[in-house]
Design a protein around this motif. Structure first.
Motif, PDB file in Angstrom:
ATOM      1  N   GLY A   1     -45.575  -3.205 -41.847  1.00 37.97           N
ATOM      2  CA  GLY A   1     -46.359  -4.381 -42.213  1.00 37.97           C
ATOM      3  C   GLY A   1     -47.506  -4.581 -41.248  1.00 37.97           C
ATOM      4  N   VAL A   2     -47.642  -5.799 -40.717  1.00 36.59           N
ATOM      5  CA  VAL A   2     -48.682  -6.096 -39.732  1.00 36.59           C
ATOM      6  C   VAL A   2     -48.134  -5.777 -38.345  1.00 36.59           C
ATOM      7  N   VAL A   3     -48.881  -4.995 -37.588  1.00 32.86           N
ATOM      8  CA  VAL A   3     -48.480  -4.565 -36.254  1.00 32.86           C
ATOM      9  C   VAL A   3     -49.429  -5.170 -35.221  1.00 32.86           C
ATOM     10  N   GLY A   4     -48.867  -5.792 -34.199  1.00 36.57           N
ATOM     11  CA  GLY A   4     -49.656  -6.278 -33.068  1.00 36.57           C
ATOM     12  C   GLY A   4     -49.632  -5.271 -31.946  1.00 36.57           C
ATOM     13  N   GLN A   5     -50.798  -4.971 -31.371  1.00 32.01           N
ATOM     14  CA  GLN A   5     -50.881  -3.928 -30.347  1.00 32.01           C
ATOM     15  C   GLN A   5     -51.713  -4.411 -29.158  1.00 32.01           C
TER      16      GLN A   5
ATOM     17  N   ILE B   1     -56.910   4.614 -29.783  1.00 29.75           N
ATOM     18  CA  ILE B   1     -56.605   5.648 -30.780  1.00 29.75           C
ATOM     19  C   ILE B   1     -55.104   5.880 -30.860  1.00 29.75           C
ATOM     20  N   TRP B   2     -54.434   5.952 -29.698  1.00 30.74           N
ATOM     21  CA  TRP B   2     -52.993   6.165 -29.691  1.00 30.74           C
ATOM     22  C   TRP B   2     -52.269   5.047 -30.427  1.00 30.74           C
ATOM     23  N   LYS B   3     -52.835   3.845 -30.387  1.00 28.55           N
ATOM     24  CA  LYS B   3     -52.186   2.717 -31.060  1.00 28.55           C
ATOM     25  C   LYS B   3     -52.496   2.708 -32.555  1.00 28.55           C
ATOM     26  N   ILE B   4     -53.771   2.693 -32.902  1.00 24.79           N
ATOM     27  CA  ILE B   4     -54.117   2.495 -34.315  1.00 24.79           C
ATOM     28  C   ILE B   4     -53.836   3.737 -35.150  1.00 24.79           C
ATOM     29  N   GLY B   5     -53.944   4.942 -34.552  1.00 18.85           N
ATOM     30  CA  GLY B   5     -53.790   6.179 -35.321  1.00 18.85           C
ATOM     31  C   GLY B   5     -52.476   6.255 -36.067  1.00 18.85           C
ATOM     32  N   PRO B   6     -51.329   6.209 -35.366  1.00 18.31           N
ATOM     33  CA  PRO B   6     -50.049   6.313 -36.074  1.00 18.31           C
ATOM     34  C   PRO B   6     -49.747   5.102 -36.936  1.00 18.31           C
ATOM     35  N   ALA B   7     -50.167   3.919 -36.494  1.00 19.96           N
ATOM     36  CA  ALA B   7     -49.890   2.701 -37.270  1.00 19.96           C
ATOM     37  C   ALA B   7     -50.609   2.731 -38.611  1.00 19.96           C
TER      38      ALA B   7
ATOM     39  N   VAL C   1     -57.850  -4.208 -42.345  1.00 23.45           N
ATOM     40  CA  VAL C   1     -56.898  -3.170 -41.940  1.00 23.45           C
ATOM     41  C   VAL C   1     -56.855  -3.057 -40.417  1.00 23.45           C
ATOM     42  N   LEU C   2     -58.016  -3.145 -39.782  1.00 25.43           N
ATOM     43  CA  LEU C   2     -58.103  -3.133 -38.321  1.00 25.43           C
ATOM     44  C   LEU C   2     -58.807  -4.403 -37.867  1.00 25.43           C
ATOM     45  N   ASN C   3     -58.162  -5.154 -36.982  1.00 21.77           N
ATOM     46  CA  ASN C   3     -58.720  -6.366 -36.416  1.00 21.77           C
ATOM     47  C   ASN C   3     -58.605  -6.305 -34.904  1.00 21.77           C
ATOM     48  N   VAL C   4     -59.601  -6.811 -34.188  1.00 22.14           N
ATOM     49  CA  VAL C   4     -59.603  -6.778 -32.727  1.00 22.14           C
ATOM     50  C   VAL C   4     -59.791  -8.195 -32.197  1.00 22.14           C
ATOM     51  N   ILE C   5     -58.859  -8.612 -31.380  1.00 22.70           N
ATOM     52  CA  ILE C   5     -58.883  -9.945 -30.775  1.00 22.70           C
ATOM     53  C   ILE C   5     -59.105  -9.795 -29.275  1.00 22.70           C
ATOM     54  N   LEU C   6     -60.048 -10.553 -28.723  1.00 20.73           N
ATOM     55  CA  LEU C   6     -60.357 -10.491 -27.300  1.00 20.73           C
ATOM     56  C   LEU C   6     -59.690 -11.646 -26.565  1.00 20.73           C
ATOM     57  N   GLY C   7     -59.392 -11.415 -25.292  1.00 24.43           N
ATOM     58  CA  GLY C   7     -58.809 -12.497 -24.514  1.00 24.43           C
ATOM     59  C   GLY C   7     -58.014 -12.002 -23.328  1.00 24.43           C
ATOM     60  N   ASN C   8     -57.246 -12.928 -22.747  1.00 26.00           N
ATOM     61  CA  ASN C   8     -56.475 -12.630 -21.547  1.00 26.00           C
ATOM     62  C   ASN C   8     -54.992 -12.476 -21.881  1.00 26.00           C
ATOM     63  N   ALA C   9     -54.142 -12.584 -20.862  1.00 22.75           N
ATOM     64  CA  ALA C   9     -52.707 -12.410 -21.086  1.00 22.75           C
ATOM     65  C   ALA C   9     -52.154 -13.467 -22.030  1.00 22.75           C
ATOM     66  N   ALA C  10     -52.700 -14.677 -21.960  1.00 22.94           N
ATOM     67  CA  ALA C  10     -52.233 -15.736 -22.851  1.00 22.94           C
ATOM     68  C   ALA C  10     -52.553 -15.395 -24.307  1.00 22.94           C
ATOM     69  N   THR C  11     -53.714 -14.792 -24.536  1.00 20.17           N
ATOM     70  CA  THR C  11     -54.062 -14.352 -25.886  1.00 20.17           C
ATOM     71  C   THR C  11     -53.093 -13.275 -26.354  1.00 20.17           C
ATOM     72  N   GLY C  12     -52.791 -12.345 -25.461  1.00 12.10           N
ATOM     73  CA  GLY C  12     -51.833 -11.301 -25.803  1.00 12.10           C
ATOM     74  C   GLY C  12     -50.473 -11.870 -26.138  1.00 12.10           C
ATOM     75  N   ALA C  13     -50.052 -12.877 -25.376  1.00  9.44           N
ATOM     76  CA  ALA C  13     -48.760 -13.509 -25.653  1.00  9.44           C
ATOM     77  C   ALA C  13     -48.774 -14.199 -27.013  1.00  9.44           C
ATOM     78  N   SER C  14     -49.898 -14.834 -27.345  1.00  9.16           N
ATOM     79  CA  SER C  14     -50.024 -15.490 -28.652  1.00  9.16           C
ATOM     80  C   SER C  14     -49.892 -14.472 -29.778  1.00  9.16           C
TER      81      SER C  14
END
Length: 476
Positions: A144-148, A160-166, A200-213
């Motif tokens: 389904g939807v994968v967060g990386q 590439i290592w993340k999005i390629g196989p997903a 299909v591919l989305n990119v979110i910018l931010g810090n550790a708090a963004t990653g946790a979200s």
């Protein structure tokens, strides 16, 4: 000079974050601010995940052949825009441009082509009548939807290592790059426009708090991170609370075991390069040398000479082997590691900053360390190699496995029996023989113990982004 504010990439378009909070992107070569990145909010993450959910309804049902065609087209676009990717990344990392072009962009395009082919070669148990009157078969489906979440040491290649196989497996992605190195990932996102369907591919910018979200978002089926053990534990805990899958590629403290019969000059050269490449900012770096006591002194002399020949330099310097450490906080941690060495440890070369500007650190060899020293047990992630001696094979195995990590190791010997015994005994996800650090798309990359679980690269990496379903049909 106008400092650009970077934007998120959501649903096929670059959009401003809803947040007014920003982070300065600092070039580690000269410590100047080159851009600003938003600290994306929960609302931004929600928008990206919603876009990925919509896109999955179609992408998840797209044939492997069509997914392959899209990924091959993206690989071609990557190669055609090599210079742009290199320039964007080097503003954030200070790496030698020639290294980024050869080792991340060219290799990344090749790896993406591998994943494109792997999309059409997923395997499962053959259909059969395992119970009389019934036929069973296995469906291997996208999750389904994968967060990386990707790190700052190899920003483009890790994306590439993340999005390629997903994507090859039919998932959609929300990717958060490191807050210090997002620009090459944003170029990748732009290149995907018109190739990958929107969302299909989305990119979110931010810090550790963004990653946790992102990691905590309930709509994700899997979360994947390449990063520190601390970050990996946080992701695993968050995933466990929602019973979602986690894919962790974490740190390393790779031993390089040098036996008395090894080619000392070759071993010293190979280990120096594998320990200092990319400023040692590599989880598979050859950080711990274990050398037989009978050749210890000769090996140390050779290793020091090889290390001293591997000079750092500016991105445009064709003779630079590596660039600066990535950021001020990390640079400070490496400096502190050396400053806090126990009195019995000896710095044979290096151990110092180079220059007054930028985060350059000299190739460093430390001898006379003990197995329980922090410099042996903890990941330094800098151009620092320790050397210890062993008396026999049993002791070498005990020392090699005597850390919390288990990502990679190497063995240097001319003896086939030694190779076979050591390759079994070493508690590492990869074991190199008379070499250290080469990777190929066809073989899995991933570790044991606190180095994480799950595999990057190879068909096994693609399988990690799938789920298995048993379908059973009655003959009546």
């Amino acid at each position: 000079m106008t400092i650009d504010l970077l934007k998120n990439y959501i649903d096929g378009a670059f959009v401003e974050s809803s947040s007014s909070e920003t982070i300065d992107l600092v070039n580690p070569v000269d410590e100047t601010v080159v851009a600003r990145t938003p600290v994306s909010t929960d609302a931004d993450v929600d928008a990206a995940v919603a876009a990925a959910q919509r896109a999955f309804r179609t992408w998840g049902r797209t044939t492997p052949g069509r997914r392959q065609t899209a990924l091959l087209a993206l690989a071609d676009a990557i190669e055609a825009h090599t210079d742009e990717i290199v320039e964007a990344q080097c503003r954030n990392t200070g790496q030698p441009k020639a290294v980024v072009a050869a080792e991340e962009v060219k290799v990344g395009a090749d790896q993406l082509r591998f994943f494109a082919g792997a999309a059409r070669l997923l395997e499962g148990k053959s259909a059969g009548e395992y119970m009389e009157g019934f036929t069973s078969y296995v469906r291997r489906e996208p999750i389904g939807v994968v967060g990386q979440v990707t790190p700052w040491n190899y920003p483009f290649m890790m994306a590439i290592w993340k999005i390629g196989p997903a994507l090859a497996a039919g998932n959609t992605v929300v990717l958060k790059p490191s807050d210090t190195t997002p620009e090459s990932t944003l170029v990748l996102a732009r290149l995907s426009q018109g190739i990958l369907p929107d969302g299909v591919l989305n990119v979110i910018l931010g810090n550790a708090a963004t990653g946790a979200s992102l990691v905590e978002h309930p709509a994700l089926g899997l979360v994947s991170i390449t990063g520190s053990v601390r970050a990996g534990i946080a992701v695993a805990v968050s995933a466990a609370k929602q019973v979602k899958r986690a894919h962790l590629e974490l740190g390393g403290k790779a031993p390089a075991v040098v036996f008395a019969d090894a080619d000392i000059d070759k071993a010293a050269g190979g280990i120096a390069e594998a320990g200092i490449f990319n400023g040692g900012q590599d989880c598979t770096a050859a950080t711990r040398v274990l050398v037989h006591e009978s050749v210890h002194d000769a090996f140390v002399d050779a290793l020091v000479a090889k290390a001293e020949a591997l000079a750092p330099g500016l991105p445009d310097d064709p003779d630079a082997f590596y660039g600066p450490l990535n950021n001020a906080a990390h640079f400070g941690r490496v400096v502190e590691k050396i400053a806090s060495l126990p009195s019995h440890a000896k710095v044979r070369t290096g151990g110092n900053r180079i220059g007054d500007t930028g985060f350059f650190f000299a190739p460093t060899i430390v001898t006379d360390v003990a197995q329980d020293d922090a410099i042996v047990q903890e990941e330094t992630f800098g151009p620092v190699i320790t050397v210890q001696s062993f008396s026999d094979e049993e002791q070498a195995i005990e020392m090699a496995n005597g850390v919390d990590y288990g990502l990679a190791a190497s063995v240097w010997t001319r003896d086939h029996g030694t190779v076979q015994r050591m390759s079994v005994a070493l508690d590492s996800g990869a074991v190199w023989i008379n070499c250290h650090i080469p990777l190929v798309a066809e073989m899995p990359h991933g570790g044991f113990k606190q180095s994480g679980y799950g595999k990057d690269l190879s068909a096994y990496g693609v399988e990690d982004y799938t789920r298995l379903k048993h379908v059973m049909s009655s003959h009546d």
